[in-house]
Design a protein around this motif. Structure first.
Motif, PDB file in Angstrom:
ATOM      1  N   PHE A 186     104.575  49.152 -24.360  1.00  0.00           N
ATOM      2  CA  PHE A 186     105.850  49.382 -23.681  1.00  0.00           C
ATOM      3  C   PHE A 186     106.082  50.885 -23.488  1.00  0.00           C
ATOM      4  N   ALA A 187     105.827  51.681 -24.537  1.00  0.00           N
ATOM      5  CA  ALA A 187     106.019  53.130 -24.453  1.00  0.00           C
ATOM      6  C   ALA A 187     105.103  53.736 -23.390  1.00  0.00           C
ATOM      7  N   GLU A 188     103.849  53.279 -23.330  1.00  0.00           N
ATOM      8  CA  GLU A 188     102.919  53.794 -22.330  1.00  0.00           C
ATOM      9  C   GLU A 188     103.376  53.410 -20.922  1.00  0.00           C
ATOM     10  N   ALA A 189     103.915  52.181 -20.767  1.00  0.00           N
ATOM     11  CA  ALA A 189     104.407  51.753 -19.456  1.00  0.00           C
ATOM     12  C   ALA A 189     105.608  52.589 -19.024  1.00  0.00           C
ATOM     13  N   ILE A 190     106.463  52.998 -19.958  1.00  0.00           N
ATOM     14  CA  ILE A 190     107.594  53.871 -19.629  1.00  0.00           C
ATOM     15  C   ILE A 190     107.090  55.221 -19.134  1.00  0.00           C
ATOM     16  N   ARG A 191     106.124  55.780 -19.841  1.00  0.00           N
ATOM     17  CA  ARG A 191     105.583  57.077 -19.411  1.00  0.00           C
ATOM     18  C   ARG A 191     104.977  56.973 -18.019  1.00  0.00           C
ATOM     19  N   SER A 192     104.268  55.880 -17.756  1.00  0.00           N
ATOM     20  CA  SER A 192     103.678  55.685 -16.427  1.00  0.00           C
ATOM     21  C   SER A 192     104.766  55.534 -15.373  1.00  0.00           C
ATOM     22  N   ALA A 193     105.818  54.791 -15.685  1.00  0.00           N
ATOM     23  CA  ALA A 193     106.894  54.586 -14.722  1.00  0.00           C
ATOM     24  C   ALA A 193     107.596  55.900 -14.389  1.00  0.00           C
ATOM     25  N   LEU A 194     107.860  56.721 -15.374  1.00  0.00           N
ATOM     26  CA  LEU A 194     108.489  58.015 -15.114  1.00  0.00           C
ATOM     27  C   LEU A 194     107.579  58.902 -14.273  1.00  0.00           C
ATOM     28  N   ARG A 195     106.290  58.834 -14.557  1.00  0.00           N
ATOM     29  CA  ARG A 195     105.329  59.641 -13.802  1.00  0.00           C
ATOM     30  C   ARG A 195     105.198  59.152 -12.358  1.00  0.00           C
ATOM     31  N   ASP A 196     105.278  57.804 -12.156  1.00  0.00           N
ATOM     32  CA  ASP A 196     105.026  57.221 -10.833  1.00  0.00           C
ATOM     33  C   ASP A 196     106.308  56.854 -10.103  1.00  0.00           C
ATOM     34  N   LEU A 197     107.440  57.344 -10.588  1.00  0.00           N
ATOM     35  CA  LEU A 197     108.724  56.906 -10.054  1.00  0.00           C
ATOM     36  C   LEU A 197     108.845  57.129  -8.554  1.00  0.00           C
ATOM     37  N   HIS A 198     108.190  58.136  -8.034  1.00  0.00           N
ATOM     38  CA  HIS A 198     108.285  58.452  -6.608  1.00  0.00           C
ATOM     39  C   HIS A 198     106.985  58.156  -5.869  1.00  0.00           C
ATOM     40  N   THR A 199     106.155  57.295  -6.482  1.00  0.00           N
ATOM     41  CA  THR A 199     104.918  56.836  -5.831  1.00  0.00           C
ATOM     42  C   THR A 199     104.954  55.318  -5.825  1.00  0.00           C
ATOM     43  N   PRO A 200     105.564  54.708  -4.791  1.00  0.00           N
ATOM     44  CA  PRO A 200     105.842  53.261  -4.808  1.00  0.00           C
ATOM     45  C   PRO A 200     104.619  52.390  -5.059  1.00  0.00           C
ATOM     46  N   ASN A 201     103.474  52.729  -4.460  1.00  0.00           N
ATOM     47  CA  ASN A 201     102.309  51.852  -4.629  1.00  0.00           C
ATOM     48  C   ASN A 201     101.825  51.826  -6.077  1.00  0.00           C
ATOM     49  N   LEU A 202     101.991  52.929  -6.811  1.00  0.00           N
ATOM     50  CA  LEU A 202     101.620  52.942  -8.225  1.00  0.00           C
ATOM     51  C   LEU A 202     102.682  52.248  -9.083  1.00  0.00           C
ATOM     52  N   LEU A 203     103.945  52.474  -8.738  1.00  0.00           N
ATOM     53  CA  LEU A 203     105.021  51.855  -9.510  1.00  0.00           C
ATOM     54  C   LEU A 203     104.972  50.324  -9.409  1.00  0.00           C
ATOM     55  N   GLN A 204     104.498  49.810  -8.275  1.00  0.00           N
ATOM     56  CA  GLN A 204     104.391  48.359  -8.091  1.00  0.00           C
ATOM     57  C   GLN A 204     103.432  47.719  -9.085  1.00  0.00           C
ATOM     58  N   GLU A 205     102.550  48.496  -9.659  1.00  0.00           N
ATOM     59  CA  GLU A 205     101.562  47.954 -10.602  1.00  0.00           C
ATOM     60  C   GLU A 205     102.026  48.053 -12.052  1.00  0.00           C
ATOM     61  N   ASN A 206     103.197  48.602 -12.278  1.00  0.00           N
ATOM     62  CA  ASN A 206     103.641  48.831 -13.649  1.00  0.00           C
ATOM     63  C   ASN A 206     103.986  47.504 -14.331  1.00  0.00           C
ATOM     64  N   PRO A 207     103.479  47.254 -15.535  1.00  0.00           N
ATOM     65  CA  PRO A 207     103.759  45.978 -16.223  1.00  0.00           C
ATOM     66  C   PRO A 207     105.227  45.784 -16.589  1.00  0.00           C
ATOM     67  N   LEU A 208     106.015  46.860 -16.555  1.00  0.00           N
ATOM     68  CA  LEU A 208     107.441  46.714 -16.863  1.00  0.00           C
ATOM     69  C   LEU A 208     108.166  45.833 -15.852  1.00  0.00           C
ATOM     70  N   LEU A 209     107.606  45.693 -14.644  1.00  0.00           N
ATOM     71  CA  LEU A 209     108.286  44.919 -13.610  1.00  0.00           C
ATOM     72  C   LEU A 209     108.451  43.454 -14.013  1.00  0.00           C
ATOM     73  N   ARG A 210     107.600  42.974 -14.902  1.00  0.00           N
ATOM     74  CA  ARG A 210     107.700  41.579 -15.361  1.00  0.00           C
ATOM     75  C   ARG A 210     108.173  41.503 -16.809  1.00  0.00           C
ATOM     76  N   SER A 211     108.733  42.601 -17.302  1.00  0.00           N
ATOM     77  CA  SER A 211     109.212  42.631 -18.684  1.00  0.00           C
ATOM     78  C   SER A 211     110.598  42.009 -18.783  1.00  0.00           C
ATOM     79  N   ARG A 212     110.979  41.697 -19.992  1.00  0.00           N
ATOM     80  CA  ARG A 212     112.293  41.119 -20.245  1.00  0.00           C
ATOM     81  C   ARG A 212     113.408  42.077 -19.828  1.00  0.00           C
ATOM     82  N   ALA A 213     113.227  43.364 -20.121  1.00  0.00           N
ATOM     83  CA  ALA A 213     114.267  44.348 -19.821  1.00  0.00           C
ATOM     84  C   ALA A 213     114.600  44.368 -18.339  1.00  0.00           C
TER      85      ALA A 213
END
Length: 658
Positions: free
Chosen positions: A545-572
């Motif tokens: 989860f912590a690694e996915a947060i770091r990736s999301a913050l890094r890719d926040l303005h790169t939509p194609n990368l953010l679409q692959e983030n596992p957080l999108l299917r997380s409970r939160a």
């Protein structure tokens, strides 16, 4: 003659109401008033037909008046000759003249007159305010036919015996509905529920329910049909500020009764309204159920007393279950004044005794073990006098519980092999359930058990797994558990004595409470909802989860990368997703919210670094008057705080932001 033939046919088809006919025969020997009342279709007109025949047999002429065919005026009701019997039907239409009927018309009749008034509503208070009418009037409240009378009627109509139980369950013994179902069966139908014969529903509604004066009144009526009990508060929560007016109107309807907790319709009216709306407007039916669920859930969670919460849920389950197509969910028994309570002194012996009787000594020894170790896990189902009639136990499992109980060992192992609980998450296991008199078959204890399970799901937000290993018959209970989103936990079965216990499991991280409720509502509304196994949703460990947060913050303005983030299917993310909002947008909003709750110095740094970056991190450090090493320490602290805040939502320690 045709009249004699009609009388003969009518007598052969008339079943039950023996008490009422006896009262009428007795009244023929005297004068006075019989006031018959009951909802539409309950058999008032048929009873008046029988009264007319009984009067004829006694040599007295009956004058029959139906208020539907009268015009209001000075001679609205007939004069009677000596010895005649007056039968007035549909009296609710004459209620504007009620004072005149009571004070002027009836006293003017011959002294030996016998009058029968039949209407939907009971005599008003002014009838009882007069001592003379209290002595002269006998009130007859007509209800549905008892089971024996219903069976006799079906047999007289030539209905195959195999259909008797089904038709009596659908009709609740309501005479008009029963006769309509007999007609439908004669035309080839074999209904399992009222909704299977829409033509009968429409005809029934026309008979028992007057047209509502406005769409809002109709909505109040439909709400009343779905709610266990209806109060002004509930009407206000769903329908708005007209609640008081709507509540007063509902109370005037002859098929609505007052109870200690609010208003409720007769079973036949409830079923007819439900079946009609489901058939006529499926979208509105689903929306009404959703609105009602939200209001009832808010009321339950706002109630401080657990016993009252469980009873409210038991009432909801009893109403909703009557519409279920799943056998073990259908028509759950009413609680019959049984209630759920915490474990008290003196409960241990009866719990061990009923467990020994139904499940053997080994299971009873394990129940005794947990009674000593976890008394707070037990809920006892008591009769109105307080005597234990059943019990249930939900254990919150920890590693220190392993070793003594094969059931606990199996459920703990399954949870850890299929998605181990993360830090702060619980594993809850329903390990025991019994009713003293019925074991695990239909009983008030079954309904209370279901209410306890539902309340546990609504109130324990940080639960990873709920496992149900209390049932001894997998074939009986698997359809119910599947309908509730609990699937077989293959490999977790365990044996106590000679009994093999199945285990059913639900991972709340894959399908959380909100999603679970939506699926249940869809199924109740008739939608083809799929099993709530949440196999496409992601359960991340805390490091993942912590690694996915770091990736999301890094890719926040790169939509194609953010679409692959596992957080999108997380409970939160799923918990906070609004209608029409894409998961990516929800994730962005969550990150923005997490940044907004940071301390001011970290909030500015995180905003410039992640949310609105316009330059390099080195220049951001300069703009904040920080050395780059200090900037990086602050940045990492901000990321850690963002992660902790979101992790609390992921594991249920913080409710959603919606």
């Amino acid at each position: 003659m045709l009249g004699e033939r009609l009388r003969d046919l009518r007598r052969r088809s008339f079943v039950g109401r023996d008490r009422e006919v006896r009262l009428f025969r007795s009244a023929l020997a005297d004068s006075g008033l019989l006031f018959v009342h009951g909802p539409g279709g309950v058999g008032k007109s048929a009873l008046l037909d029988m009264f007319a025949d009984v009067a004829a047999d006694a040599g007295r002429s009956a004058v029959r008046v139906d208020a539907r065919h009268l015009r209001l005026g000075p001679d609205v009701l007939p004069a009677l000759a000596d010895g005649e019997v007056l039968l007035i039907d549909t009296y609710e239409l004459l209620e504007p003249l009620d004072d005149w009927v009571r004070e002027r018309y009836l006293p003017s009749l011959p002294g030996d007159a016998l009058v029968v008034i039949a209407g939907r509503r009971a005599p008003g208070p002014r009838w009882y305010a007069d001592p003379a009418w209290r002595d002269l009037m006998r009130e007859i409240a007509l209800g549905n036919l008892p089971s024996a009378d219903g069976r006799a009627y079906l047999a007289a109509q030539g209905v195959p015996e195999k259909l008797h139980d089904r038709l009596l369950a659908i009709s609740h013994g309501h005479p008009l509905l029963l006769s309509m179902l007999v007609d439908a069966v004669g035309k080839g139908a074999e209904p399992y529920r009222l909704g299977d014969v829409p033509s009968v529903v429409g005809a029934l509604l026309a008979q028992i329910i007057d047209e509502a004066p406005s769409p809002l009144h109709r909505a109040a009526l439909e709400l009343c049909a779905h709610a266990p009990v209806t109060t002004e508060d509930l009407l206000r929560a769903v329908l708005g500020d007209e609640a008081e007016k709507l509540f007063v109107w509902l109370r005037t309807l002859p098929f609505i009764d007052d109870g200690p907790n609010g208003l409720y319709p007769h079973d036949v009216a409830r079923d007819a309204l439900d079946a009609d709306l489901r058939w006529r407007d499926a979208a509105r039916y689903a929306e009404l159920r959703r609105q009602l669920s939200v209001a009832l859930r808010a009321r339950i969670l706002a109630t401080a007393d657990e016993r009252e919460q469980i009873q409210l849920l038991a009432d909801v389950i009893a109403v909703d279950g009557s519409r279920s197509k799943v056998a073990t969910c259908s028509n759950p028994p009413a609680t019959m004044q049984a209630y759920a309570d915490t474990l008290q002194d003196g409960d241990r012996a009866p719990i061990i005794a009923m467990t020994t009787a139904w499940q053997g000594e080994e299971q009873a020894e394990l129940a005794a073990y947990w009674l000593d170790r976890r008394p707070e896990a037990f809920r006892v189902f008591r009769t109105a006098s307080g005597e234990p009639r059943g019990y249930v136990a939900c254990l919150e499992l920890t590693e220190t519980d392993l070793g003594a109980d094969p059931g606990v060992n199996a459920m703990w192992r399954y949870a850890h092999e299929h998605g181990a609980p993360r830090t702060g998450e619980r594993v809850r296991a329903w390990r025991f359930f019994l009713d003293r008199d019925h074991g695990q078959l239909a009983s008030p204890s079954v309904t209370l058990f279901a209410a306890c399970q539902t309340l546990d799901a609504l109130t324990h937000h940080n639960t990873a797994w709920t496992l149900v290993g209390a049932y001894a018959d997998p074939a009986l209970w698997a359809p119910t558990m599947h309908n509730l989103g609990f699937e077989p936990a293959k490999g977790a079965e365990y044996t106590i004595g000679s009994t093999r216990y199945p285990v059913f499991a639900h991972d709340w991280r894959r399908t959380d409470v909100e999603e679970w409720l939506e699926i249940l509502h869809a199924r109740q509304a008739g939608a083809l909802a799929t099993a709530a196994d949440g196999t496409d949703n992601t359960v991340l460990s805390e490091p993942q989860f912590a690694e996915a947060i770091r990736s999301a913050l890094r890719d926040l303005h790169t939509p194609n990368l953010l679409q692959e983030n596992p957080l999108l299917r997380s409970r939160a993310v799923r918990q906070n997703q609004r209608d029409g909002n894409a998961p990516v947008e929800t994730l962005r909003e969550l990150l923005e919210t997490a940044v907004s709750v940071l301390p001011p110095n970290l909030r500015v740094l995180a905003d410039r670094t992640f949310l609105h970056p316009v330059t390099t991190q080195e220049r951001i450090a300069e703009s904040l008057h920080l050395s780059f090493n200090t900037y990086r320490r602050h940045r990492d602290r901000a990321v850690t705080s963002i992660t902790e805040w979101l992790w609390a939502g992921e594991t249920g320690h913080r409710t959603s932001t919606r």
